[in-house]
Design an enzyme around this catalytic site. Structure first.
Site, PDB file in Angstrom:
ATOM      1  N   ARG A  11       0.821  -1.215   0.000  1.00  0.00           N
ATOM      2  CA  ARG A  11       0.000   0.000   0.000  1.00  0.00           C
ATOM      3  C   ARG A  11       0.852   1.261   0.000  1.00  0.00           C
ATOM      4  NH1 ARG A  11      -3.842  -1.214   4.808  1.00  0.00           N
ATOM      5  NH2 ARG A  11      -2.538  -3.019   5.095  1.00  0.00           N
ATOM      6  N   GLU A  65      -2.796  -2.475  13.664  1.00  0.00           N
ATOM      7  CA  GLU A  65      -3.626  -3.417  14.423  1.00  0.00           C
ATOM      8  C   GLU A  65      -2.922  -3.911  15.685  1.00  0.00           C
ATOM      9  OE1 GLU A  65      -6.639  -3.664  14.324  1.00  0.00           O
ATOM     10  OE2 GLU A  65      -7.292  -3.205  12.321  1.00  0.00           O
TER      11      GLU A  65
END
Length: 165
Positions: A11, A65
């Site tokens: 990404r 996360e």
């Protein structure tokens, strides 16, 4: 995990390619890990472990996360990683996560909500609940709850920490 780290690196590459050309640095290494640009900056992605960045010099660390990193792994990772971050005067760290009970991420988040004088930390908490997304409305919320459940919605989209959930 290595798979998640590689996904983030992918990404980052996409974001770099989508950046207007005049803002881009020239690239020295692109098809290998880590990525290196012409000014000497290196972008790497690593799995969470106690030695993943030990001994490195970082100006920016992104942990994704965080709440889902198991406690014993997190403890060893953070102990070695914080030493690397704190060694640089300008080093920055961004930690993102959805809640996963009242674990280490909960403690980081709640400490960031208090001032240092009140026993907090130097981290800054920024909450982004579901309704701040421009494409989400009450209908989206009700559909999501109907397809999952209210407790899951509160955790995943409303930034609510639940003990034992």
């Amino acid at each position: 995990k290595a798979k998640g780290a590689k996904s983030i690196l992918k990404r980052i590459k996409k974001g770099y390619q989508d950046t207007t050309t005049w803002l881009q640095q020239g690239v020295a290494e692109w098809n290998k890990e880590p990525i290196e640009v012409e000014n000497g900056c290196v972008i790497q992605a690593s799995a969470t472990s106690s030695d993943s960045i030990r001994g490195d010099s970082l100006s920016f660390l992104y942990v994704d996360e965080c709440a889902f990193i198991k406690g014993n792994i997190w403890d060893e990772f953070w102990k070695s990683t914080y030493a690397v971050i704190s060694s640089g005067k300008e080093s920055k760290c961004v930690i993102t996560s959805t809640p996963d009970g009242m674990n280490h991420f909960y403690h980081i988040h709640t400490a960031a909500m208090r001032s240092v004088e009140e026993g907090g930390s130097y981290f800054e908490a920024i909450d982004v609940p579901w309704h701040r997304h421009p494409d989400r409305d009450e209908e989206w919320k009700q559909t999501t709850i109907a397809n999952t459940d209210a407790m899951s919605f509160k955790q995943e989209h409303d930034i609510q920490f639940r003990n034992g959930y």
